[in-house]
Design a protein around this motif. Structure first.
Motif, PDB file in Angstrom:
ATOM      1  N   VAL A 215       7.390   2.560   5.668  1.00  0.00           N
ATOM      2  CA  VAL A 215       8.520   3.446   5.381  1.00  0.00           C
ATOM      3  C   VAL A 215       7.982   4.804   4.948  1.00  0.00           C
ATOM      4  O   VAL A 215       7.036   4.889   4.168  1.00  0.00           O
ATOM      5  N   ASN A 216       8.599   5.869   5.446  1.00  0.00           N
ATOM      6  CA  ASN A 216       8.250   7.240   5.085  1.00  0.00           C
ATOM      7  C   ASN A 216       9.362   7.812   4.219  1.00  0.00           C
ATOM      8  O   ASN A 216      10.519   7.877   4.635  1.00  0.00           O
ATOM      9  N   VAL A 217       9.040   8.229   2.981  1.00  0.00           N
ATOM     10  CA  VAL A 217      10.037   8.729   2.027  1.00  0.00           C
ATOM     11  C   VAL A 217       9.727  10.177   1.669  1.00  0.00           C
ATOM     12  O   VAL A 217       8.587  10.516   1.347  1.00  0.00           O
ATOM     13  N   LYS A 218      10.749  11.024   1.709  1.00  0.00           N
ATOM     14  CA  LYS A 218      10.587  12.418   1.313  1.00  0.00           C
ATOM     15  C   LYS A 218      10.570  12.513  -0.208  1.00  0.00           C
ATOM     16  O   LYS A 218      11.494  12.034  -0.886  1.00  0.00           O
ATOM     17  N   VAL A 219       9.535  13.146  -0.753  1.00  0.00           N
ATOM     18  CA  VAL A 219       9.348  13.174  -2.201  1.00  0.00           C
ATOM     19  C   VAL A 219      10.481  13.903  -2.909  1.00  0.00           C
ATOM     20  O   VAL A 219      11.021  13.424  -3.913  1.00  0.00           O
ATOM     21  N   THR A 220      10.873  15.064  -2.401  1.00  0.00           N
ATOM     22  CA  THR A 220      11.888  15.872  -3.084  1.00  0.00           C
ATOM     23  C   THR A 220      13.297  15.328  -2.903  1.00  0.00           C
ATOM     24  O   THR A 220      14.207  15.687  -3.651  1.00  0.00           O
TER      25      THR A 220
ATOM     26  N   PHE B 213       4.095   7.473   2.121  1.00  0.00           N
ATOM     27  CA  PHE B 213       4.115   6.420   3.138  1.00  0.00           C
ATOM     28  C   PHE B 213       3.834   5.090   2.440  1.00  0.00           C
ATOM     29  O   PHE B 213       2.838   4.943   1.732  1.00  0.00           O
ATOM     30  N   LEU B 214       4.743   4.133   2.618  1.00  0.00           N
ATOM     31  CA  LEU B 214       4.648   2.855   1.933  1.00  0.00           C
ATOM     32  C   LEU B 214       4.616   1.713   2.949  1.00  0.00           C
ATOM     33  O   LEU B 214       5.525   1.599   3.781  1.00  0.00           O
ATOM     34  N   LYS B 215       3.591   0.920   2.856  1.00  0.00           N
ATOM     35  CA  LYS B 215       3.530  -0.300   3.670  1.00  0.00           C
ATOM     36  C   LYS B 215       4.097  -1.439   2.846  1.00  0.00           C
ATOM     37  O   LYS B 215       3.624  -1.711   1.736  1.00  0.00           O
ATOM     38  N   ILE B 216       5.126  -2.097   3.373  1.00  0.00           N
ATOM     39  CA  ILE B 216       5.808  -3.140   2.622  1.00  0.00           C
ATOM     40  C   ILE B 216       5.862  -4.429   3.438  1.00  0.00           C
ATOM     41  O   ILE B 216       5.889  -4.405   4.669  1.00  0.00           O
ATOM     42  N   ARG B 217       5.874  -5.525   2.741  1.00  0.00           N
ATOM     43  CA  ARG B 217       5.987  -6.857   3.365  1.00  0.00           C
ATOM     44  C   ARG B 217       7.413  -7.359   3.171  1.00  0.00           C
ATOM     45  O   ARG B 217       7.968  -7.273   2.065  1.00  0.00           O
TER      46      ARG B 217
ATOM     47  N   GLU C   6       0.856  -1.180   0.000  1.00  0.00           N
ATOM     48  CA  GLU C   6       0.000   0.000   0.000  1.00  0.00           C
ATOM     49  C   GLU C   6       0.896   1.237   0.000  1.00  0.00           C
ATOM     50  O   GLU C   6       1.994   1.227   0.544  1.00  0.00           O
ATOM     51  N   TRP C   7       0.426   2.311  -0.613  1.00  0.00           N
ATOM     52  CA  TRP C   7       1.152   3.574  -0.564  1.00  0.00           C
ATOM     53  C   TRP C   7       0.163   4.721  -0.528  1.00  0.00           C
ATOM     54  O   TRP C   7      -0.963   4.617  -1.005  1.00  0.00           O
ATOM     55  N   GLN C   8       0.610   5.818   0.089  1.00  0.00           N
ATOM     56  CA  GLN C   8      -0.267   6.977   0.245  1.00  0.00           C
ATOM     57  C   GLN C   8       0.567   8.244   0.376  1.00  0.00           C
ATOM     58  O   GLN C   8       1.556   8.281   1.103  1.00  0.00           O
ATOM     59  N   LEU C   9       0.160   9.284  -0.327  1.00  0.00           N
ATOM     60  CA  LEU C   9       0.773  10.599  -0.165  1.00  0.00           C
ATOM     61  C   LEU C   9       0.157  11.311   1.024  1.00  0.00           C
ATOM     62  O   LEU C   9      -1.048  11.160   1.290  1.00  0.00           O
ATOM     63  N   ASP C  10       0.968  12.098   1.756  1.00  0.00           N
ATOM     64  CA  ASP C  10       0.381  12.921   2.802  1.00  0.00           C
ATOM     65  C   ASP C  10      -0.350  14.091   2.154  1.00  0.00           C
ATOM     66  O   ASP C  10      -0.254  14.327   0.947  1.00  0.00           O
ATOM     67  N   GLU C  11      -1.103  14.842   2.944  1.00  0.00           N
ATOM     68  CA  GLU C  11      -1.983  15.877   2.392  1.00  0.00           C
ATOM     69  C   GLU C  11      -1.222  17.001   1.697  1.00  0.00           C
ATOM     70  O   GLU C  11      -1.773  17.683   0.820  1.00  0.00           O
ATOM     71  N   ASN C  12       0.033  17.215   2.064  1.00  0.00           N
ATOM     72  CA  ASN C  12       0.828  18.264   1.432  1.00  0.00           C
ATOM     73  C   ASN C  12       1.712  17.736   0.294  1.00  0.00           C
ATOM     74  O   ASN C  12       2.511  18.490  -0.269  1.00  0.00           O
ATOM     75  N   SER C  13       1.576  16.451   0.005  1.00  0.00           N
ATOM     76  CA  SER C  13       2.351  15.799  -1.060  1.00  0.00           C
ATOM     77  C   SER C  13       3.859  15.946  -0.854  1.00  0.00           C
ATOM     78  O   SER C  13       4.618  16.063  -1.811  1.00  0.00           O
ATOM     79  N   GLN C  14       4.269  15.942   0.396  1.00  0.00           N
ATOM     80  CA  GLN C  14       5.695  16.045   0.706  1.00  0.00           C
ATOM     81  C   GLN C  14       6.323  14.685   1.008  1.00  0.00           C
ATOM     82  O   GLN C  14       7.522  14.502   0.826  1.00  0.00           O
TER      83      GLN C  14
END
Length: 356
Positions: A329-334, A307-311, A296-304
């Motif tokens: 895992v939380n990854v910074k987009v920029t 968040f990725l759920k991994i197995r 699963e993956w989801q962008l935060d509301e500010n698209s910064q």
């Protein structure tokens, strides 16, 4: 005889022959040929040319191409384009785009920014910035999706055959195939201000002459300025999806399936990896660890952040099942090198202590 007359007669006569690269029309000697008709004239902006589709629109034509278009689609737009006539308004000359039988399933003038919002590709075409909407800053090409070879050998051209992407200049000349032979174009997206085309293509990877879900999908980038094609998806992977882009950062989210158990197939038990592709640098950055499976993956509301759920393959059997552990895992987009484990080792141990 005029050019149009020659084209109509020549193409109609060609339709009576059975060729592997053409539409096969089964007709008895008593039946008349299926004649080609003229479609609605197109007047491209700031061009010396008008463009007229040439194709099939009769009931018999529908019978010929019934495997290509559903009856609902045909009734909505009962015209199947097989060629285009380009006429120069200044000098009065005309010519055909193609010198062979084919089906043009889609075509459009890439120099017109308004089509990004209005045409049928609006869902997959980037919206240009106002500063770059002028025609001289737009790609000066016509784009075509063409079915021209009977790749599944069923003696007719259908949407089950290879579909290649072609480009020509705005005069309908210098036609060039962009996507590889024996592939089927599934999707494309134009990045107008960068003169780039993102292409989703399916290979006949199992060589059964069909293009199905079992075949490998790949992602390519074509540079309209340098006329170069670059593969984005890594070797030995199957494209799952690509999504969202940031105009200011030119990033594309890409997920692929990796044959982690080496069984020669891409299945739900294989690893699924996520990447960010940077259009400016044309580099692919992996944002999840090797040998994991994206759930699963989801962008935060500010698209910064993503968040990725991994197995994880916690039992090291090269397969991913419900018995394996998951984490976030939380990854910074920029800056994809900045990654934070939402569930660190200490929290993981606390969770394990609460298991039933």
């Amino acid at each position: 005889m005029s050019l149009l007359g020659i084209a109509l007669v020549g193409l109609c006569q060609a339709c009576q022959k059975r060729e592997s690269s053409g539409v096969t029309i089964e007709k008895s000697s008593e039946e008349s040929p299926v004649r080609l008709s003229l479609g609605s004239m197109i007047f491209p902006k700031e061009s010396n040319y008008i463009v007229t589709p040439l194709g099939l629109k009769t009931d018999r034509a529908f019978e010929v191409v019934r495997n290509l278009k559903s009856s609902r689609e045909y009734k909505r737009n009962p015209f199947l384009t097989t060629n285009l006539i380009f006429h120069n308004k200044i000098i009065g000359s005309s010519h055909l785009l193609l010198d062979r039988k084919a089906i043009i399933s889609h075509f459009e003038d890439l120099s017109d920014p308004q089509k990004d919002e209005n045409n049928e590709k609006s869902k997959t075409t980037a919206t240009p910035k106002e500063a770059n909407n002028s025609p001289e800053k737009s790609p000066q090409f016509w784009l075509y999706q063409i079915i021209e070879k009977d790749t599944n050998a069923d003696e007719r051209l259908t949407d089950r055959d290879a579909t290649l992407l072609y480009l020509s200049d705005r005069a309908g000349k210098n036609l060039q195939a962009i996507t590889p032979e024996n592939t089927q174009l599934s999707n494309w997206k134009l990045y107008r201000e960068d003169n780039l085309l993102l292409l989703e293509v399916r290979q006949d990877s199992n060589q059964d002459r069909e293009f199905t879900e079992t075949d490998t999908k790949l992602l390519y980038l074509y540079d309209l300025s340098t006329k170069t094609l670059r593969r984005i998806t890594p070797e030995k992977t199957q494209l799952q999806m690509w999504n969202f882009d940031y105009p200011q950062d030119k990033l594309i989210f890409v997920t692929v399936r990796h044959d982690s158990n080496n069984d020669g197939r891409f299945t739900a038990k294989d690893a699924s990896l996520a990447y960010l592709y940077n259009l400016s640098t044309q580099k692919l950055h992996q944002i999840v660890p090797d040998n994991t499976q994206l759930q699963e993956w989801q962008l935060d509301e500010n698209s910064q952040f993503i968040f990725l759920k991994i197995r994880q393959d916690s039992d090291n059997n090269n397969e991913f099942t419900d018995e394996d552990e998951s984490t976030i895992v939380n990854v910074k987009v920029t800056d994809p090198t900045v990654q934070i484990n939402v569930i660190d080792k200490q929290l993981q141990e606390q969770i394990k202590s609460l298991e039933f």
